[in-house]
Design an enzyme around this catalytic site. Structure first.
Site, PDB file in Angstrom:
ATOM      1  N   TYR A 145       0.911  -1.166   0.003  1.00  0.00           N
ATOM      2  CA  TYR A 145       0.010  -0.045  -0.120  1.00  0.00           C
ATOM      3  C   TYR A 145       0.987   1.112   0.131  1.00  0.00           C
ATOM      4  CZ  TYR A 145      -3.536   3.466   1.634  1.00  0.00           C
ATOM      5  OH  TYR A 145      -4.178   4.801   1.751  1.00  0.00           O
ATOM      6  N   ASP A 240       9.461   2.892  -0.650  1.00  0.00           N
ATOM      7  CA  ASP A 240       8.259   3.461   0.044  1.00  0.00           C
ATOM      8  C   ASP A 240       8.417   3.075   1.749  1.00  0.00           C
ATOM      9  OD1 ASP A 240       6.271   4.268   1.827  1.00  0.00           O
ATOM     10  OD2 ASP A 240       4.530   3.506   0.299  1.00  0.00           O
ATOM     11  N   LYS A 268       4.998   9.398   8.663  1.00  0.00           N
ATOM     12  CA  LYS A 268       4.717   9.203  10.052  1.00  0.00           C
ATOM     13  C   LYS A 268       5.849   9.507  11.086  1.00  0.00           C
ATOM     14  CE  LYS A 268       2.027   5.138   8.177  1.00  0.00           C
ATOM     15  NZ  LYS A 268       1.103   4.408   8.519  1.00  0.00           N
TER      16      LYS A 268
HETATM   17  N1  PLP Z   1       2.965   4.046   2.257  1.00  0.00           N
HETATM   18  C1  PLP Z   1       3.077   3.365   3.228  1.00  0.00           C
HETATM   19  C2  PLP Z   1       3.894   1.922   3.327  1.00  0.00           C
HETATM   20  C3  PLP Z   1       1.929   3.222   4.298  1.00  0.00           C
HETATM   21  O1  PLP Z   1       2.019   2.384   5.226  1.00  0.00           O
HETATM   22  C4  PLP Z   1       1.157   4.023   4.175  1.00  0.00           C
HETATM   23  C5  PLP Z   1       0.015   4.374   5.201  1.00  0.00           C
HETATM   24  O2  PLP Z   1      -0.091   3.542   6.104  1.00  0.00           O
HETATM   25  C6  PLP Z   1       1.253   5.214   3.159  1.00  0.00           C
HETATM   26  C7  PLP Z   1       2.011   5.219   2.279  1.00  0.00           C
HETATM   27  C8  PLP Z   1       0.435   6.509   3.136  1.00  0.00           C
HETATM   28  O3  PLP Z   1       0.458   7.201   4.057  1.00  0.00           O
HETATM   29  P1  PLP Z   1      -0.775   8.294   4.728  1.00  0.00           P
HETATM   30  O4  PLP Z   1      -1.743   7.474   5.338  1.00  0.00           O
HETATM   31  O5  PLP Z   1       0.060   9.194   5.590  1.00  0.00           O
HETATM   32  O6  PLP Z   1      -1.140   9.017   3.380  1.00  0.00           O
END
Ligand code: PLP
Length: 437
Positions: A145, A240, A268
Site C-alpha cells: 500500500y 516506500d 509518520k
Molecule cells: N505508504 C505506506 C507504506 C504506508 O504504510 C502508508 C500508510 O499507512 C502510506 C504510504 C500512506 O500514508 P498516509 O496515510 O500518511 O497518507
C-alpha cells in the site's frame, strides 16, 4: 466484558457525520466485526478510551509513536513552538534542521522535500519519476500500500503481470492501465515483466519491508534483484519507507538490506505524530522538482513549524548516542520486539495454535497459518476467523492491536518489560480462545 457504552454512543453519532463514522477506514473495526473504542488520551505505551478503559498500545498511531505517546521532550518543544505561531507559509530554519537529521540517517536522500502525508510523498515521487524518465508506466506489488492516490489504487488485471484495473470506483481505466501489478517476493514474475517492458517503466515502487499485508519482510536477495534490474533498464527504484523507515532499522530497510534506492518516501515517524512525510533521493533527480525544475509539487502547510518540531524532537531521541555499552534506541526496540514475539510463539505452541511470527526491527505481526507467508495471497489464505477471535480476546484484556490481520504492530521506547510480560500472558489466554474455536 469491556464497557464501551460511551464509545458506542460516540460512534453512532460519528456515523451520522462521517462516512462509516471515521476519517480513515481501518479505524472503524469493520474487519473484526466490533465497534471501536473512542480515544480520550494517550501517554507512554498506554492509550485510554472515553469509557475509562486503559490499553497497552501496539498500534502507535500506525507507526509514528516510536518514543511513546506524549513524550515530555516532544510535548515541551511543541508547547514552546505553538507560542511562536502555528504556520507561516514561509521558509524556516527548522525545516533544514529536520532535513539534515533525516539525511544523516538516510544518506541516499541527497535532497528532500517535506510534504504532509505518505500519500502525498508517494504520489509526488511517482510524478517526479515520470517527469525525470519521460516514461508513463509504473510497477507496484500486490498487497503493498502506498496511499490512496489514483495510480496506486489498482489491482492486478487477469493473468500474471498485467496492466492494472481500478481497485476503487473513481479511478479511471486510463490511469490504472499505466500501473502494472505483480506479486511481492516473486523473483520470476519480476524478471519476466522487466524483460517484457522494463524500458517503458518509469519507476518500481515497493515497500521494502511490506507492512500493509501484515508484516512481510523481503526474501533474501529480492531487493537486490529489484535494484539490479531497475538499473539495467533505466527505471527508478522507489523505496516506500513510510512504514518501515526508522523501524526495520534506524536507517530503514535500505540500511538493513544494504540497497541504495533512487528515491525514498518517508512519513509518520518524521513528524512524531503530526502530519509530515517526505520524498527525496539523488540530487540530479530531485533537482527536477519545482521551483528548481519543471516537475510541479507544492503545499501550503508543507514544512509546518509545529510538525517539523515534533519530528525533530522525535528523531533526536531515537538517534541519540547510547550510553557506553548500551545498545542504541533502535536495537533496544528490536530486542523488546523479539522478546514479545518469542513469548507469543511459546504461548501459541502451548495452546496448539499454528502461527507464523514476523519481525523487522520494531515492526511485527503474526499470521494464523501453518504455511509460511511471503505475499498477499499467502496472507489472505491465513485464518481470518482465528484472527478476529484473538483480536477481541486481546482487546478484552487491555491489549490494543491493529484491528486487521493485514496491518502491522509496532514497539515503542515506552513499552516496559512488565507490560511486555503482561502482553505475553494475555496472548496465552487469547490463543486458548482460538484453540477452542
Ligand atoms: N505508504 C505506506 C507504506 C504506508 O504504510 C502508508 C500508510 O499507512 C502510506 C504510504 C500512506 O500514508 P498516509 O496515510 O500518511 O497518507
Amino acid at each position: 466484558m469491556l464497557n464501551l457504552s460511551k464509545s458506542l454512543e460516540a460512534f453512532n453519532e460519528a456515523k451520522t457525520l462521517m462516512p462509516g463514522g471515521v476519517n480513515s477506514p481501518v479505524r472503524s473495526y469493520r474487519s473484526v466485526d466490533c465497534n471501536p473504542p473512542f480515544i480520550a488520551r494517550a501517554e507512554g505505551d498506554k492509550i485510554y478510551d472515553i469509557d475509562g478503559n486503559e490499553y497497552i498500545d501496539y498500534v502507535g498511531s500506525w507507526g509514528p509513536m516510536v518514543v511513546g505517546h506524549a513524550h515530555p521532550q516532544v510535548v515541551k518543544a511543541l508547547q514552546e513552538a505553538a507560542t511562536r505561531g502555528t504556520s507561516y507559509g514561509a521558509p524556516t530554519v527548522i525545516e533544514s534542521e529536520l532535513a539534515k537529521l533525516v539525511q544523516s540517517v538516510y544518506p541516499s536522500m541527497e535532497m528532500l522535500r517535506m510534504v504532509n502525508s505518505g500519500t502525498e510523498s508517494t504520489m509526488s515521487a511517482l510524478r517526479l519519476a515520470r517527469g525525470y524518465t519521460g516514461r508513463e508506466k509504473i510497477l507496484k506489488f500486490i498487497g503493498c500500500y502506498h496511499g490512496h492516490s489514483d495510480s496506486l489504487l489498482v489491482s492486478a488485471g487477469s493473468g500474471m503481470a498485467t496492466f492494472g484495473v481500478p481497485s476503487s470506483p473513481g479511478v479511471t481505466k486510463g490511469t490504472a492501465a499505466d500501473t502494472i501489478t505483480i506479486p511481492y517476493n516473486d523473483e520470476e514474475a519480476f524478471k519476466e515483466i522487466m524483460d517484457k517492458c522494463g524500458d517503458e517503466i518509469a519507476a518500481v515502487i515497493v515497500e521494502p519491508v511490506a507492512g500493509n499485508m501484515g508484516c512481510i519482510p523481503p526474501k533474501q536477495g529480492y531487493l537486490r534483484l529489484l535494484r539490479k534490474l531497475t538499473e539495467e533498464h533505466g527505471t527508478l527504484l522507489i523505496f516506500d519507507e513510510v512504514m518501515c523507515g526508522f523501524r526495520a532499522s534506524l536507517g530503514g530497510a535500505q540500511a538493513a538490506y544494504g540497497i541504495v534506492p533512487d528515491l525514498t518516501c518517508l512519513g509518520k515517524i518524521i513528524g512524531g505524530g503530526l502530519p509530515v512525510a517526505a520524498y527525496g533521493g539523488k540530487r540530479e533527480i530531485m533537482s527536477k522538482v519545482s521551483p528548481s525544475g519543471p516537475v510541479y509539487q507544492a503545499g501550503t502547510l508543507s514544512g509546518n513549524p509545529l510538525a517539523m518540531t515534533a519530528g525533530l524532537e522525535t528523531l533526536k531521541i531515537i538517534t541519540a548516542e547510547p550510553e557506553a555499552g548500551e545498545p542504541d534506541y533502535s536495537r533496544k526496540l528490536t530486542l523488546k520486539t523479539k522478546k514479545l514475539l518469542l513469548g507469543w510463539q511459546e504461548k501459541a505452541r502451548e495452546a496448539g495454535v499454528s502461527i507464523q511470527a514476523h519481525q523487522a526491527g520494531s515492526m511485527f505481526g503474526i499470521f494464523f497459518s501453518e504455511k509460511e507467508v511471503y505475499d498477499y495471497a499467502d496472507a489472505e489464505a491465513a485464518d481470518q476467523e482465528a484472527f478476529k477471535v484473538w483480536f477481541k480476546a486481546m482487546l478484552e484484556q487491555g491489549i490494543y492491536l491493529a484491528p486487521s490481520q493485514f496491518e502491522t504492530l509496532f514497539m515503542s521506547g515506552a513499552h516496559s518489560e512488565e507490560d511486555i510480560d503482561r502482553t505475553i500472558e494475555a496472548a496465552g489466554r487469547a490463543f486458548a480462545a482460538v484453540a477452542a474455536l
